[in-house]
Design an enzyme around this catalytic site. Structure first.
Site, PDB file in Angstrom:
ATOM      1  N   SER A  52      -9.544   1.549   3.172  1.00 11.40           N
ATOM      2  CA  SER A  52      -8.738   2.333   2.271  1.00 11.40           C
ATOM      3  C   SER A  52      -7.687   1.531   1.509  1.00 11.40           C
ATOM      4  CB  SER A  52      -8.034   3.437   3.059  1.00 11.40           C
ATOM      5  OG  SER A  52      -7.157   2.863   4.016  1.00 11.40           O
ATOM      6  N   SER A  81      -9.520  -0.846   7.447  1.00 10.08           N
ATOM      7  CA  SER A  81      -9.015  -0.735   6.074  1.00 10.08           C
ATOM      8  C   SER A  81      -8.256  -1.927   5.531  1.00 10.08           C
ATOM      9  CB  SER A  81      -8.150   0.511   5.931  1.00 10.08           C
ATOM     10  OG  SER A  81      -8.973   1.635   5.825  1.00 10.08           O
ATOM     11  N   LYS A  92       0.866  -1.185   0.000  1.00 17.36           N
ATOM     12  CA  LYS A  92       0.000   0.000   0.000  1.00 17.36           C
ATOM     13  C   LYS A  92       0.901   1.234   0.000  1.00 17.36           C
ATOM     14  CE  LYS A  92      -3.838   1.881   2.824  1.00 17.36           C
ATOM     15  NZ  LYS A  92      -4.612   1.671   4.071  1.00 17.36           N
TER      16      LYS A  92
HETATM   17  N1  GLN Z   1     -13.002   3.723   6.748  1.00 17.45           N
HETATM   18  C1  GLN Z   1     -12.355   4.210   7.933  1.00 17.45           C
HETATM   19  C2  GLN Z   1     -12.003   5.663   7.777  1.00 17.45           C
HETATM   20  O1  GLN Z   1     -12.318   6.215   6.791  1.00 17.45           O
HETATM   21  C3  GLN Z   1     -11.155   3.379   8.249  1.00 17.45           C
HETATM   22  C4  GLN Z   1      -9.961   3.747   7.460  1.00 17.45           C
HETATM   23  C5  GLN Z   1      -8.752   2.957   7.801  1.00 17.45           C
HETATM   24  O2  GLN Z   1      -8.816   1.932   8.483  1.00 17.45           O
HETATM   25  N2  GLN Z   1      -7.614   3.454   7.376  1.00 17.45           N
HETATM   26  O3  GLN Z   1     -11.421   6.258   8.623  1.00 17.45           O
END
Ligand code: GLN
Length: 498
Positions: A152, A176, A77
């Site tokens: 994400s 994420s 990532k």
């Molecule tokens: N969807 C969550 C957010 O927008 C989690 C994101 C993540 O785990 N990086 O914060």
């Protein structure tokens, strides 16, 4: 060998060890597939064919290919800094930046002999659940390219599900790794907070961020986990404890025997206490997965975790608060782009212009929210309250685990992958995707998502949560579910494409 991209990391390992293929061949097969498919999928932000092939040749020459992960390609990532390799965290503000050092996990993978294929797409600064917040382009779900791959870490999920990489790393702040794994039919694990180094991970919310593996099988995920885990003196929150024996647990679980294991179904997450917001297909697959656990010998009961319902508002105060502070470092002076520095503006104006142009709307929304929640006068009402809720959520976990269950289970995501665009104008609908993943994030406990079938042709994930440092339990249960289903779910995607 025929299609090297169809093989799991474990299968590649034995093919390499037996001399049936080489790291160069394996790498080339994946690069060819990236060239053919990534125009549509948009899983990668950066791929360097030459560097990957040179690295693979080096591993072949060393004679180590096939030992451990040596010779196996991986995707990272774009939130992990990689020395000399462009790293953007999905943001314009870091466009063109080449970090002067590598994240500990990237170094460990390098030392293990893996071949870096490239950096994967993500929601800007890991804020989002669909990868549509990437400043560069959306990523598409290989199961249905009109749908989101989760977020994400959606670039990593699409890459592994689409066979553009056998293994990938993601990061999980509020879900994420788990949610993108769930909606693309992968295994994704968020390790115990502090058990995998955060050094060199571009910070979103430091008390929650954790790196972890994404793979097509439980054993593959465990192998990757073992390669990256363990104490790191460069991370002040790193736990000085041995890496849980996740590979052994995955092998043991694959035997399919869970007798003696006590499983709690969280009433508030897909149990009797929560029906709203969950798709029926998800609840059906979840119920079947619970029945599989019982058939494997586990003792199942319902457990109530009354504070879990408050995880969503608490997370969406704590994470933006920490982000508002972490993202202050992007001011156009030290990293990435600088806007308006033409001699006519003072330093504050240049910083403001850089941040105005460099950050996307979701990042700005979080910075404003977080700054507000932390401001004198509102701190106690918002941030302070959220921290109290966080404590209560941790207590719900302790009560459950002390009260006689070994793991807790729930659906990973209340819905399957939704159509691209469906939630972009509705931040609260986007945030609702994290309903089931947030409690484990706030408590710092490990949680895995393992495929448990399809609903309307799209993957559904089962989440297994365990006490801190008992990550091996997640792998054991996940492997038993995988074994009961017979084959990795992504095999069905490959069959469909054939
Ligand atoms: N969807 C969550 C957010 O927008 C989690 C994101 C993540 O785990 N990086 O914060």
């Amino acid at each position: 060998m025929s299609d090297l991209t169809a093989l799991t990391a474990v299968e590649l390992q034995s093919a390499l060890a037996a001399g049936e293929t080489s790291a160069v061949e394996v790498t080339r097969a994946h690069l060819d597939r990236i060239a053919a498919e990534d125009g549509v999928l948009g899983a990668y932000l950066h791929v360097d064919d030459e560097a990957a092939l040179a690295r693979a040749a080096e591993v072949d020459a060393s004679g180590t290919a096939g030992t451990g992960l040596a010779g196996i390609p991986v995707a990272l990532k774009d939130v992990f800094v990689t020395e000399g390799v462009p790293t953007t965290s999905g943001s314009r503000i870091l466009e063109g930046w080449r970090p002067p050092y590598s994240a500990t996990v990237a170094t460990r993978l390098q030392e293990a002999g893996t071949v870096l294929l490239g950096k994967t797409n993500m929601d800007e600064f890991a804020m989002g659940s669909s990868t549509e917040n990437s400043a560069y382009r959306p990523t598409r779900n290989p199961w249905d390219t009109d749908r989101i791959p989760g977020g994400s870490s959606g670039g990593s999920s699409a890459a592994v599900a689409g066979r553009l990489a056998p293994l990938a790393l993601g990061t999980d702040t509020g879900g994420s790794i788990r949610q993108p794994a769930a909606v693309t039919g992968l295994v994704g694990h968020k390790p115990t907070y502090g058990s995998v180094s955060r050094y060199g991970l571009i910070a979103f919310s430091s008390s929650l961020d954790q790196a972890g593996p994404m793979a097509r099988t439980v054993l593959d995920a465990a192998l990757l986990h073992e390669a990256i885990g363990g104490h790191d003196p460069r991370d002040s929150t790193s736990i000085d404890a041995p890496v849980p024996t996740v590979v052994e647990a995955a092998r043991r679980g694959a035997g399919g025997d869970l007798s003696g294991l006590r499983v709690g179904v969280v009433r508030e997450l897909g149990g009797e206490g929560a029906r709203e917001g969950y798709e029926q297909g998800v609840l059906d697959r979840f119920a079947e997965a619970v029945a599989l656990l019982e058939a494997a010998g586990a003792e199942v009961r319902e457990v109530s975790c009354p504070s879990f319902g408050l995880a969503l508002p608490a997370y969406y105060l704590i994470a933006p608060s920490e982000a508002s502070s972490n993202l202050a470092r992007f001011e156009g002076m030290r990293f990435g782009i600088r806007v308006g520095d033409d001699g006519s503006r003072d330093v504050d104006e240049v910083m403001a212009a850089t941040r105005e142009q460099g950050f996307g709307p979701e990042v700005k929304r979080r910075i404003i929210l977080g700054t507000y929640a932390l401001s004198a006068g509102y701190y106690d009402a918002y941030y302070g309250q959220a921290q109290k809720v966080r404590t209560l959520i941790g207590r719900d976990f302790s009560t459950a685990f002390d009260g006689g269950v070994d793991v807790l289970v729930s659906p990973t995501s209340p819905t399957v992958a939704w159509p691209i665009g469906a939630r972009v104008d509705d931040p609260l609908a986007m945030y609702a995707a994290d309903l089931c993943t947030l409690p484990a994030s706030l408590a710092g406990v490990p949680a895995i998502s393992v495929p448990c079938g399809l609903s309307e042709g799209l993957p559904v994930g089962l989440q297994v949560m365990a006490p801190a440092l008992a990550d091996d339990r997640c792998y054991r249960v996940a492997a038993a579910v995988e074994a009961a289903l017979g084959a990795p779910l992504t095999d069905r995607l490959a069959e469909r494409a054939a």
